[in-house]
Design an enzyme around this catalytic site. Sequence first.
Site, PDB file in Angstrom:
ATOM      1  N   ASP A 176      -0.797  -3.432  12.264  1.00  0.00           N
ATOM      2  CA  ASP A 176      -0.233  -4.372  11.277  1.00  0.00           C
ATOM      3  C   ASP A 176       0.331  -6.067  11.497  1.00  0.00           C
ATOM      4  OD1 ASP A 176       2.045  -2.356   8.888  1.00  0.00           O
ATOM      5  OD2 ASP A 176       1.658  -4.109   9.180  1.00  0.00           O
TER       6      ASP A 176
ATOM      7  N   THR B  41      -0.514   7.727  -1.113  1.00  0.00           N
ATOM      8  CA  THR B  41      -2.153   7.342  -1.539  1.00  0.00           C
ATOM      9  C   THR B  41      -3.215   6.419  -1.260  1.00  0.00           C
ATOM     10  OG1 THR B  41      -1.573   6.222  -2.888  1.00  0.00           O
ATOM     11  CG2 THR B  41      -0.888   8.306  -4.121  1.00  0.00           C
TER      12      THR B  41
ATOM     13  N   ARG C 101       1.048  -1.255   0.063  1.00  0.00           N
ATOM     14  CA  ARG C 101       0.227   0.148   0.064  1.00  0.00           C
ATOM     15  C   ARG C 101       0.929   1.633   0.034  1.00  0.00           C
ATOM     16  NH1 ARG C 101      -4.683   1.071   4.756  1.00  0.00           N
ATOM     17  NH2 ARG C 101      -2.914   0.161   5.487  1.00  0.00           N
TER      18      ARG C 101
ATOM     19  N   ASP D 148       3.197  -6.865  10.438  1.00  0.00           N
ATOM     20  CA  ASP D 148       4.941  -6.399  11.143  1.00  0.00           C
ATOM     21  C   ASP D 148       4.555  -7.276  12.525  1.00  0.00           C
ATOM     22  OD1 ASP D 148       5.787  -4.529   9.479  1.00  0.00           O
ATOM     23  OD2 ASP D 148       5.020  -2.517  10.919  1.00  0.00           O
TER      24      ASP D 148
HETATM   25  N1  URA Z   1      -3.400  -3.794   7.411  1.00  0.00           N
HETATM   26  C1  URA Z   1      -2.789  -4.184   8.712  1.00  0.00           C
HETATM   27  O1  URA Z   1      -2.084  -4.564   8.658  1.00  0.00           O
HETATM   28  N2  URA Z   1      -3.867  -3.178   9.276  1.00  0.00           N
HETATM   29  C2  URA Z   1      -4.822  -2.542   9.440  1.00  0.00           C
HETATM   30  O2  URA Z   1      -5.728  -2.028  10.314  1.00  0.00           O
HETATM   31  C3  URA Z   1      -4.915  -2.033   8.195  1.00  0.00           C
HETATM   32  C4  URA Z   1      -3.922  -2.805   6.802  1.00  0.00           C
END
Ligand code: URA
Length: 214
Positions: A205, A113, A109, A208
């Site tokens: 995330d 943007t 991502r 992560d």
């Molecule tokens: N991707 C993620 O890992 N967590 C989110 O909250 C949104 C997208």
Amino acid sequence: MPDHPTDGVTVVEHALAAHYLTTLRDRDTAMPAFRSAMRGLSLILGAEATRDLALVRRLVATPLEEMEAGRLEEDTLFLVSVLRAGEGLLEGLRALVPEARIGHVGLYRDPATLKPVHYYEHLPPRMDRGLVLVVDPMLATGSSAAAAVDRVKQHGGRRIRLLSVIAAPEGVAAMRAQHPDVEIFTAAIDRGLDGHGYIRPGLGDAGDRYFGTD
Ligand code: URA
């Protein structure tokens, strides 16, 4: 037992799924426990999303007699992991259905943007023959999931389901608008997205926390 709040969306309701999801949400959950909860949840979500897989009836000999019983044939199920967070769900699904061919779509991502950038793809042949489960734990804006489904369709996928851990209402709406034929299976639909594209309350995330890169 699954619940059906929206057409084409199954929120899988199961005590263990809720337990694993709470472990994933908890910011104090360390990486090994996070991985283990992701694995447990993937097995439950995967079992639900494959509940109606087509089986072929074959003769099987038990130690006592022969009988007819259903079995998976080759090319019945395909798994497509959206890199990189999809790998967290893939580990358990691979164990659940070792017969499944596996593909990968690499999308990240763009932080400015929030749009998906496609950087990698390796998909199996003959996806038109079976059910394709696209796995992406966080259905946030829905743009990565929709882009991954686009790639799967371009590669022949016809019957497609999306497996996620947590969905935002915005992501569900985007997916339903762009791919109304794709059913969504998730463990929760959360409140919504924040200004950074994170699902709230969410779990942070997913990539992560699963890979220990935070
Ligand atoms: N991707 C993620 O890992 N967590 C989110 O909250 C949104 C997208």
